[in-house]
Design an enzyme around this catalytic site. Sequence first.
Site, PDB file in Angstrom:
ATOM      1  N   GLU A 151      47.198  37.179  37.906  1.00 57.98           N
ATOM      2  CA  GLU A 151      45.910  37.246  37.214  1.00 57.98           C
ATOM      3  C   GLU A 151      44.811  37.687  38.169  1.00 57.98           C
ATOM      4  O   GLU A 151      43.923  38.449  37.814  1.00 57.98           O
ATOM      5  CB  GLU A 151      45.560  35.878  36.616  1.00 57.98           C
ATOM      6  CG  GLU A 151      44.356  35.886  35.665  1.00 57.98           C
ATOM      7  CD  GLU A 151      43.013  35.604  36.335  1.00 57.98           C
ATOM      8  OE1 GLU A 151      41.989  35.735  35.651  1.00 57.98           O
ATOM      9  OE2 GLU A 151      42.983  35.286  37.532  1.00 57.98           O
ATOM     10  N   GLU A 152      44.876  37.199  39.398  1.00 58.19           N
ATOM     11  CA  GLU A 152      43.794  37.448  40.363  1.00 58.19           C
ATOM     12  C   GLU A 152      43.717  38.913  40.783  1.00 58.19           C
ATOM     13  O   GLU A 152      42.722  39.334  41.365  1.00 58.19           O
ATOM     14  CB  GLU A 152      43.971  36.561  41.603  1.00 58.19           C
ATOM     15  CG  GLU A 152      43.912  35.067  41.322  1.00 58.19           C
ATOM     16  CD  GLU A 152      42.525  34.569  40.946  1.00 58.19           C
ATOM     17  OE1 GLU A 152      41.589  35.401  40.876  1.00 58.19           O
ATOM     18  OE2 GLU A 152      42.379  33.367  40.716  1.00 58.19           O
ATOM     19  N   ASP A 208      42.455  27.040  41.327  1.00 55.17           N
ATOM     20  CA  ASP A 208      42.452  28.245  40.489  1.00 55.17           C
ATOM     21  C   ASP A 208      43.771  28.971  40.739  1.00 55.17           C
ATOM     22  O   ASP A 208      43.899  29.691  41.715  1.00 55.17           O
ATOM     23  CB  ASP A 208      41.254  29.118  40.859  1.00 55.17           C
ATOM     24  CG  ASP A 208      41.182  30.390  40.037  1.00 55.17           C
ATOM     25  OD1 ASP A 208      41.970  30.533  39.085  1.00 55.17           O
ATOM     26  OD2 ASP A 208      40.337  31.237  40.349  1.00 55.17           O
ATOM     27  N   HIS A 216      38.250  30.442  45.040  1.00 48.08           N
ATOM     28  CA  HIS A 216      38.485  31.575  45.944  1.00 48.08           C
ATOM     29  C   HIS A 216      37.899  31.326  47.332  1.00 48.08           C
ATOM     30  O   HIS A 216      37.663  32.270  48.078  1.00 48.08           O
ATOM     31  CB  HIS A 216      37.912  32.897  45.379  1.00 48.08           C
ATOM     32  CG  HIS A 216      38.510  33.296  44.068  1.00 48.08           C
ATOM     33  ND1 HIS A 216      38.426  34.569  43.559  1.00 48.08           N
ATOM     34  CD2 HIS A 216      39.212  32.587  43.145  1.00 48.08           C
ATOM     35  CE1 HIS A 216      39.032  34.621  42.379  1.00 48.08           C
ATOM     36  NE2 HIS A 216      39.514  33.431  42.105  1.00 48.08           N
ATOM     37  N   ASP A 224      49.322  32.415  40.298  1.00 47.53           N
ATOM     38  CA  ASP A 224      48.929  33.022  41.572  1.00 47.53           C
ATOM     39  C   ASP A 224      47.574  32.515  42.030  1.00 47.53           C
ATOM     40  O   ASP A 224      46.776  32.005  41.239  1.00 47.53           O
ATOM     41  CB  ASP A 224      48.908  34.557  41.466  1.00 47.53           C
ATOM     42  CG  ASP A 224      47.845  35.073  40.499  1.00 47.53           C
ATOM     43  OD1 ASP A 224      47.732  34.528  39.386  1.00 47.53           O
ATOM     44  OD2 ASP A 224      47.122  36.024  40.868  1.00 47.53           O
ATOM     45  N   HIS A 275      47.548  30.757  35.110  1.00 45.86           N
ATOM     46  CA  HIS A 275      48.215  31.670  36.062  1.00 45.86           C
ATOM     47  C   HIS A 275      48.652  30.924  37.318  1.00 45.86           C
ATOM     48  O   HIS A 275      47.940  30.033  37.799  1.00 45.86           O
ATOM     49  CB  HIS A 275      47.336  32.877  36.384  1.00 45.86           C
ATOM     50  CG  HIS A 275      46.016  32.596  37.035  1.00 45.86           C
ATOM     51  ND1 HIS A 275      45.850  32.600  38.400  1.00 45.86           N
ATOM     52  CD2 HIS A 275      44.784  32.324  36.520  1.00 45.86           C
ATOM     53  CE1 HIS A 275      44.576  32.346  38.691  1.00 45.86           C
ATOM     54  NE2 HIS A 275      43.906  32.170  37.569  1.00 45.86           N
ATOM     55  N   ASP A 295      41.506  27.992  32.617  1.00 44.92           N
ATOM     56  CA  ASP A 295      41.140  28.731  33.837  1.00 44.92           C
ATOM     57  C   ASP A 295      39.625  28.665  34.037  1.00 44.92           C
ATOM     58  O   ASP A 295      39.051  29.528  34.686  1.00 44.92           O
ATOM     59  CB  ASP A 295      41.627  30.181  33.695  1.00 44.92           C
ATOM     60  CG  ASP A 295      41.737  30.891  35.035  1.00 44.92           C
ATOM     61  OD1 ASP A 295      41.678  30.222  36.078  1.00 44.92           O
ATOM     62  OD2 ASP A 295      41.885  32.131  35.022  1.00 44.92           O
TER      63      ASP A 295
HETATM   64 ZN   LIG Z   1      41.826  31.763  37.644  1.00 41.73          ZN
END
Ligand SMILES: [Zn+2]
Length: 407
Positions: A167-168, A133, A373, A72, A70, A190
Amino acid sequence: MRYVQIDTQSDPLSNTQPTTEKQKDLSQILIQELLTIGIKDAHLDEWGYVYATIPSNTNKQVPVICFCSHVDTAPDASGTGVKPLLHHNYQGQDIMLPDDNGIVISKKDFSYLEKLIGNEIISASGTTLLGSDDKAGVAEIMDAANYLVQHPEVKHGTIKILFTPDEEVGKGTAKLDIQKLGAEFGYTLDGGERGSLEDETFSADGVQIIIHGVITHPGYAKDKLVNAVKLAGEILSKLPKDQLAPETTEGKQGFIHPVRVDGISEKCTIDLIIRDFVTAELETKEAFLKNIVEEVVTSYSGATYEFKITEQYRNMKEVLDLHPQVIAHAREAINRSGLEVNMESIRGGTDGSRLSFMGLPCPNLFTGMQAIHSKKEFISVQDMNKAVETIVHLAIIWEEKSEMKAQ
Ligand SMILES: [Zn+2]
């Protein structure tokens, strides 16, 4: 390091698709790069999905496999103005981030750093997340694609590349055209530590309990009024304190987790999430919960309740177990890259679980990303290279294990 400097944060409050238009800034660059290396059908659709195909170069009948990640980044920390830093030949020291002295990446917090001695480590500068990520996954797929195109002597079947938005914020597969993708099996890139392979997620339901009280003027309520807010409190207080909760479970244990209470004395709503690796156990947990609600509500004359269950997602292992070669090949690819396989279960969901139930069995491979994150996010370049090797080995193994086409 180039991809992470492009702000692609998704937005949980947006109703557009993709949730933020800026995600396409990276996707456009990926398209240009894919076209430049000779992948002719690379394109971006209106919803923000990148599709591309590396054509087969073998006479064998090889299942079409897909590599997916992903573009994003998570809304949890800023993704604007990311300044990636490359720390050469890491020697086990605490990594200070120049733009915020309070942010230190230390072995005390991240024991995995012990395994990265001598590696090149990439981090952000202290005020933003890094975005490995899942731009690590994106970079690894791009590098593997480039390698396969440059090395026609490496035989493989048709390989699909997919980059998704959002995705997030749980919308990574919302507008995916699985027919158009045309793959039989997939791998998301991921995951975290090198060698890790995730084939299991929670199965997940949402439960909404609506409690209807009995309302009267409070001055004249004796023996009549039933306060829905108090009933909600009584129900919540009956949930076990030493088990069945996120804060008291780990590993393969599931839980019942109230996430929101909303109400007035007349009517009160409790939203909960139910999680377990065994789907049938969701029902057991829901029955246990319903029992508590029934007991509380029926002890008050005139009060009633509704109990609504919504399916959220299912453990992808249920699908992957039907196609054991998907995991077997991944294990072998990781081994051929010189790593031990570390099978892991995700106490959550992934796009892989949604893809698996959309007809694309899809476990999750490691990328190397750590402390995701957060402003302390980091990744080892050596781990990223191992992920690229694993992708290439997977392409090779699927070809090796396939039969010649019938003449
Ligand atoms: Zn991810």
